[in-house]
Write an enzyme that holds these catalytic residues in place. Structure first.
Site, PDB file in Angstrom:
ATOM      1  N   GLU A  38      58.544  49.930  28.812  1.00 40.95           N
ATOM      2  CA  GLU A  38      58.765  49.678  30.243  1.00 40.95           C
ATOM      3  C   GLU A  38      58.403  50.911  31.059  1.00 40.95           C
ATOM      4  OE1 GLU A  38      62.845  48.574  30.607  1.00 40.95           O
ATOM      5  OE2 GLU A  38      62.513  46.539  29.885  1.00 40.95           O
ATOM      6  N   HIS A 129      35.711  41.760  45.905  1.00 38.10           N
ATOM      7  CA  HIS A 129      34.698  40.915  45.266  1.00 38.10           C
ATOM      8  C   HIS A 129      34.072  39.927  46.252  1.00 38.10           C
ATOM      9  CE1 HIS A 129      32.469  38.615  42.488  1.00 38.10           C
ATOM     10  NE2 HIS A 129      33.193  37.540  42.721  1.00 38.10           N
ATOM     11  N   LYS A 191      21.975  33.452  37.552  1.00 35.00           N
ATOM     12  CA  LYS A 191      22.774  33.769  36.363  1.00 35.00           C
ATOM     13  C   LYS A 191      23.732  32.631  36.047  1.00 35.00           C
ATOM     14  CE  LYS A 191      26.994  36.292  36.751  1.00 35.00           C
ATOM     15  NZ  LYS A 191      27.761  37.469  37.172  1.00 35.00           N
ATOM     16  N   ASP A 217      25.447  45.362  42.996  1.00 31.84           N
ATOM     17  CA  ASP A 217      26.578  44.477  42.708  1.00 31.84           C
ATOM     18  C   ASP A 217      27.853  45.144  43.210  1.00 31.84           C
ATOM     19  OD1 ASP A 217      27.785  42.182  41.826  1.00 31.84           O
ATOM     20  OD2 ASP A 217      27.027  42.314  39.779  1.00 31.84           O
ATOM     21  N   THR A 225      26.156  41.141  33.119  1.00 28.72           N
ATOM     22  CA  THR A 225      25.361  40.664  34.262  1.00 28.72           C
ATOM     23  C   THR A 225      24.124  41.531  34.440  1.00 28.72           C
ATOM     24  OG1 THR A 225      27.386  39.916  35.333  1.00 28.72           O
ATOM     25  CG2 THR A 225      25.486  40.256  36.772  1.00 28.72           C
TER      26      THR A 225
HETATM   27  C1  R5P Z   1      30.549  38.638  39.468  1.00 29.15           C
HETATM   28  O1  R5P Z   1      30.544  37.722  40.248  1.00 29.15           O
HETATM   29  C2  R5P Z   1      30.606  40.089  39.884  1.00 29.15           C
HETATM   30  O2  R5P Z   1      30.038  40.304  41.135  1.00 29.15           O
HETATM   31  C3  R5P Z   1      29.921  40.962  38.855  1.00 29.15           C
HETATM   32  O3  R5P Z   1      28.566  40.602  38.768  1.00 29.15           O
HETATM   33  C4  R5P Z   1      30.553  40.774  37.500  1.00 29.15           C
HETATM   34  O4  R5P Z   1      31.922  40.712  37.619  1.00 29.15           O
HETATM   35  C5  R5P Z   1      30.185  41.913  36.596  1.00 29.15           C
HETATM   36  O5  R5P Z   1      30.813  41.695  35.359  1.00 29.15           O
HETATM   37  P1  R5P Z   1      30.087  42.080  34.030  1.00 29.15           P
HETATM   38  O6  R5P Z   1      29.639  43.512  34.184  1.00 29.15           O
HETATM   39  O7  R5P Z   1      31.144  41.921  32.965  1.00 29.15           O
HETATM   40  O8  R5P Z   1      28.951  41.142  33.817  1.00 29.15           O
END
Ligand code: R5P
Length: 306
Positions: A38, A129, A191, A217, A225
């Site tokens: 904890e 995000h 994607k 991103d 990604t």
């Molecule tokens: C997804 O919608 C976000 O904008 C990023 O592209 C994503 O979260 C990146 O995650 P990862 O690096 O695990 O592909």
């Protein structure tokens, strides 16, 4: 009201940089654990009637950092703080702002409720995000963006013949903002995510042949990604001068392995979360400490930085 800055354990270096910009000392607090795991938090600073800012990005271990934030805020409230602002440059669970299958929780909303119920009056976050996440909160959110800082850095260093690439459809608006500031064309990778760590990139919209890609991103988690996007870009004839730009470089799981496999010339990111010590590729870090400090200064004066 006297301003007090407190740092949780998730990123003391960033908190210290913010304090330095504001010419303040960080308030005294202690975070450790009981033997059963904890968390134990003690805020030693005098807080009665103070304007308190708790700096705690929610990078990994996410749940532990979230719990620590909630306990720190509760301690501040119980010590009589006049106002408590949570400064959370990276907000975890923000990707769960909708239910994809109808079988999941609305985790972003749950986190927002926890933060409010713990006693936070306002949240400061950076490059959430999606802007929709703000709607999960019933308290005011100062949604700051590091994009102008990152784009400014790129403006001075981007190779001629570059193209800004959105690695998925969700990042198109972000890519357009970068492209507008850099006066470059935009391409979009399509994607498909097959699991939390696996993605497939299938096709590209836009002309990329012979161009140096700048992938933008909000965050890099496992780098699935980015890896998938770069592979499809190389197949489409992009140069191997690959630049990746992301506000939050979490770099978890197999991220480093994946990024090592692609011809990454440089990663441009911020200090919103701590990074591993040594990275096997060049990294350029733009600090968000001045951005956070300015927001705190404006909030202290009673205006908004958003
Ligand atoms: C997804 O919608 C976000 O904008 C990023 O592209 C994503 O979260 C990146 O995650 P990862 O690096 O695990 O592909």
């Amino acid at each position: 009201m006297r301003v007090v800055l407190l740092s949780g354990s998730s990123h003391p270096a960033l908190a210290a940089s913010v304090a330095k910009v504001l010419s303040l000392e960080l308030g005294r607090c202690l975070v450790d654990r009981f033997p059963d795991g904890e968390l134990h938090v003690e805020v030693a600073e005098e807080l009665r009637g103070c304007d308190v800012y708790v700096i705690q990005p929610l990078g990994p271990p996410v749940d532990s950092h979230l719990m620590e934030l909630l306990l720190m805020v509760d301690a501040c409230r119980r010590r009589g703080a006049g106002r408590v602002t949570a400064v959370v440059p990276y907000l975890a669970y923000a990707r769960h702002d909708r239910r994809e299958t109808g079988r999941e929780p609305l985790a972003a909303r749950v986190v927002a409720d926890l933060i409010r119920v713990a006693g936070v009056d306002r949240l400061v976050a950076v490059d959430l995000h999606s802007p929709a996440v703000e709607g999960c909160f019933n308290i005011p959110v100062e949604h700051l963006s590091a994009m102008p800082l990152l784009a400014d850095h790129l403006l001075r260093t981007a190779a001629p013949g570059s193209v800004v690439v959105s690695p998925d459809l969700g990042a198109v608006k972000r890519a357009e903002r970068y492209a507008a500031q850099l006066k470059l064309p935009v391409a979009v990778v399509h994607k498909h995510r097959t699991s939390g760590s696996k993605v497939e990139a299938r096709s590209i919209t836009g002309d990329v042949k012979g161009c140096s890609p700048i992938l933008v991103d909000d965050m890099i988690s496992t780098a699935g990604t980015i890896e998938a996007a770069v592979n499809v870009l190389l197949e489409a004839g992009c140069t191997t001068e690959v630049t990746v730009v992301a506000t939050h470089a979490l770099l978890v799981g197999s991220a480093l392995e994946r990024l090592r496999k692609i011809p990454l010339r440089r990663l441009i990111t911020t200090d919103s979360v701590p990074r591993p010590e040594r990275l096997p590729f060049p990294v350029e870090v733009v600090s968000i400490a001045p951005l956070l400090a300015r927001s705190i200064e404006l909030l202290r004066l009673g205006s908004s930085g958003g």
